[in-house]
Design a protein around this motif. Structure first.
Motif, PDB file in Angstrom:
ATOM      1  N   GLY A 113       0.850  -1.178   0.000  1.00 46.46           N
ATOM      2  CA  GLY A 113       0.000   0.000   0.000  1.00 46.46           C
ATOM      3  C   GLY A 113       0.881   1.221   0.000  1.00 46.46           C
ATOM      4  O   GLY A 113       2.100   1.123   0.126  1.00 46.46           O
ATOM      5  N   PRO A 114       0.290   2.399  -0.123  1.00 49.73           N
ATOM      6  CA  PRO A 114       1.100   3.614  -0.227  1.00 49.73           C
ATOM      7  C   PRO A 114       1.817   3.994   1.052  1.00 49.73           C
ATOM      8  O   PRO A 114       2.851   4.653   1.016  1.00 49.73           O
ATOM      9  N   ARG A 115       1.287   3.584   2.216  1.00 49.09           N
ATOM     10  CA  ARG A 115       1.876   4.006   3.481  1.00 49.09           C
ATOM     11  C   ARG A 115       1.946   2.840   4.454  1.00 49.09           C
ATOM     12  O   ARG A 115       0.966   2.118   4.647  1.00 49.09           O
ATOM     13  N   ALA A 116       3.092   2.701   5.080  1.00 48.18           N
ATOM     14  CA  ALA A 116       3.232   1.702   6.135  1.00 48.18           C
ATOM     15  C   ALA A 116       2.585   2.239   7.415  1.00 48.18           C
ATOM     16  O   ALA A 116       2.415   3.448   7.593  1.00 48.18           O
ATOM     17  N   ASN A 117       2.242   1.340   8.304  1.00 49.23           N
ATOM     18  CA  ASN A 117       1.634   1.685   9.579  1.00 49.23           C
ATOM     19  C   ASN A 117       2.731   2.171  10.536  1.00 49.23           C
ATOM     20  O   ASN A 117       3.377   1.373  11.215  1.00 49.23           O
ATOM     21  N   LEU A 118       2.927   3.469  10.602  1.00 47.94           N
ATOM     22  CA  LEU A 118       4.007   4.027  11.416  1.00 47.94           C
ATOM     23  C   LEU A 118       3.680   3.991  12.903  1.00 47.94           C
ATOM     24  O   LEU A 118       4.590   3.945  13.741  1.00 47.94           O
ATOM     25  N   THR A 119       2.397   4.017  13.244  1.00 45.37           N
ATOM     26  CA  THR A 119       2.024   3.895  14.653  1.00 45.37           C
ATOM     27  C   THR A 119       2.455   2.548  15.205  1.00 45.37           C
ATOM     28  O   THR A 119       2.925   2.445  16.348  1.00 45.37           O
ATOM     29  N   LEU A 120       2.332   1.518  14.392  1.00 44.02           N
ATOM     30  CA  LEU A 120       2.755   0.185  14.814  1.00 44.02           C
ATOM     31  C   LEU A 120       4.275   0.090  14.906  1.00 44.02           C
ATOM     32  O   LEU A 120       4.810  -0.567  15.802  1.00 44.02           O
ATOM     33  N   VAL A 121       4.981   0.744  13.988  1.00 45.80           N
ATOM     34  CA  VAL A 121       6.449   0.794  14.085  1.00 45.80           C
ATOM     35  C   VAL A 121       6.849   1.427  15.414  1.00 45.80           C
ATOM     36  O   VAL A 121       7.729   0.917  16.127  1.00 45.80           O
ATOM     37  N   ASP A 122       6.204   2.525  15.756  1.00 50.52           N
ATOM     38  CA  ASP A 122       6.471   3.224  17.011  1.00 50.52           C
ATOM     39  C   ASP A 122       6.230   2.299  18.208  1.00 50.52           C
ATOM     40  O   ASP A 122       7.069   2.210  19.121  1.00 50.52           O
ATOM     41  N   ALA A 123       5.101   1.606  18.194  1.00 52.38           N
ATOM     42  CA  ALA A 123       4.767   0.721  19.311  1.00 52.38           C
ATOM     43  C   ALA A 123       5.785  -0.400  19.452  1.00 52.38           C
ATOM     44  O   ALA A 123       6.251  -0.705  20.563  1.00 52.38           O
ATOM     45  N   ALA A 124       6.136  -1.014  18.338  1.00 50.75           N
ATOM     46  CA  ALA A 124       7.099  -2.115  18.373  1.00 50.75           C
ATOM     47  C   ALA A 124       8.463  -1.636  18.851  1.00 50.75           C
ATOM     48  O   ALA A 124       9.128  -2.305  19.661  1.00 50.75           O
TER      49      ALA A 124
END
Length: 228
Positions: A31-42
Motif C-alpha cells: 500500500g502507499p503508506r506503512a503503519n508508522l504507529t505500529l512501528v512506534d509501538a514495536a
C-alpha cells in the motif's frame, strides 16, 4: 489509551516468534503508506528476543520495526553499530526505521541522540549522513539550544560533504537521498533558532547546483515564511 499503547499491550501478550506475523498483517503493506504507529509501538517495547525474531524474518516491514527498535537503543555502542549498518540498507523503509528509532531515542535522551548524529554526520556513507540529518531535524526534538545547535551543525556538515562529491557521483542514490533530506531539514533547523540558522543558510553558495536546489526547496517551506 492511545493507539500506540493499545498496540504495545497486544504485542506484550505475544511470544516474540509471533511478532513478525502480527506486524506484517497490520503493516498496511502493500500500500502507499506503512503503519508508522505500529512501528512506534514495536520500537518502544521490543526486547532482544523480539528484535532477533524480526531480523531473522527479514521481510521489509519487520526489518523496519527492528531497525527502529535497535536505533532507539543507540546509546549502547553495539546497538549504535547495528543501527548504522541498517541505515545503509537497500530498502528505504528499513532506513526510515532507523530515523524513527533515533527520534525515539531523542525523546528519552536528547544528549544520546546528539552524540549519535554528530558521530554519524561525517560517516563515509551518505545514507548514514542522511539518517543523522533526518533524525535530528524533527521539530519536537529541537526545543533546547543544544539540540537546535546540533541540527544546524549537522545540516552544515552534511551539505559540505555532499558538495565535496565529484559531480559524477551526485546522481548516486545515497547522494540523492541526502540532498532530498537537506531540501527540508535546513528549514527545520533554522526555525528552531532563526538567528544563527539564517546566518548559516545565507552562507550557502548558490553556484553549486545541488546547493541551489536545497536553498530553493527550503525557501518554499511555510515554516520560513514568518522568519525570512
Amino acid at each position: 489509551m492511545s493507539t500506540s499503547q493499545v498496540l504495545q499491550s497486544e504485542l506484550r501478550e505475544l511470544d516474540p516468534q509471533r511478532w513478525p506475523e502480527f506486524l506484517t498483517a497490520r503493516s498496511g503493506l502493500p500500500g502507499p503508506r506503512a503503519n508508522l504507529t505500529l512501528v512506534d509501538a514495536a520500537a518502544r517495547i521490543a526486547d532482544p528476543p523480539a528484535i532477533e525474531a524480526l531480523l531473522v524474518d527479514g521481510a521489509e516491514y519487520p526489518m523496519m520495526c527492528a531497525a527502529a527498535a535497535i536505533a532507539r537503543r543507540a546509546a549502547e555502542p553495539a546497538s549504535a553499530a547495528q543501527a548504522r549498518t541498517l541505515a545503509t540498507d537497500e530498502r528505504w523503509r528499513v532506513r526510515e526505521g532507523v530515523v524513527i528509532g533515533l527520534q525515539l531515542l531523542g525523546d528519552e535522551s536528547p544528549d544520546a541522540l546528539i552524540a549519535t548524529v554528530r558521530a554519524w554526520a561525517d560517516d563515509p556513507d551518505l545514507y548514514v549522513e542522511r539518517a543523522a540529518t533526518a533524525a535530528i531535524c524533527e521539530p519536537r526534538l529541537l526545543r533546547s539550544a543544544a539540540a537546535a545547535a546540533a541540527a544546524l551543525d549537522i545540516c552544515r556538515r552534511t551539505t559540505r560533504h555532499l558538495t565535496a562529491l565529484p559531480r559524477e557521483r551526485r546522481s548516486e542514490p545515497a547522494a540523492r537521498n541526502l540532498r532530498q533530506a537537506l531540501g527540508y531539514c535546513w528549514s527545520i533547523a533554522i526555525a528552531a533558532d532563526p538567528e544563527p540558522g539564517l546566518a548559516a543558510f545565507r552562507e550557502l553558495s548558490s553556484e553549486d547546483p545541488d546547493v541551489a536546489w536545497i536553498v530553493k526547496e527550503n525557501l518554499r517551506k511555510k515554516r520560513l515564511s514568518s522568519i525570512i
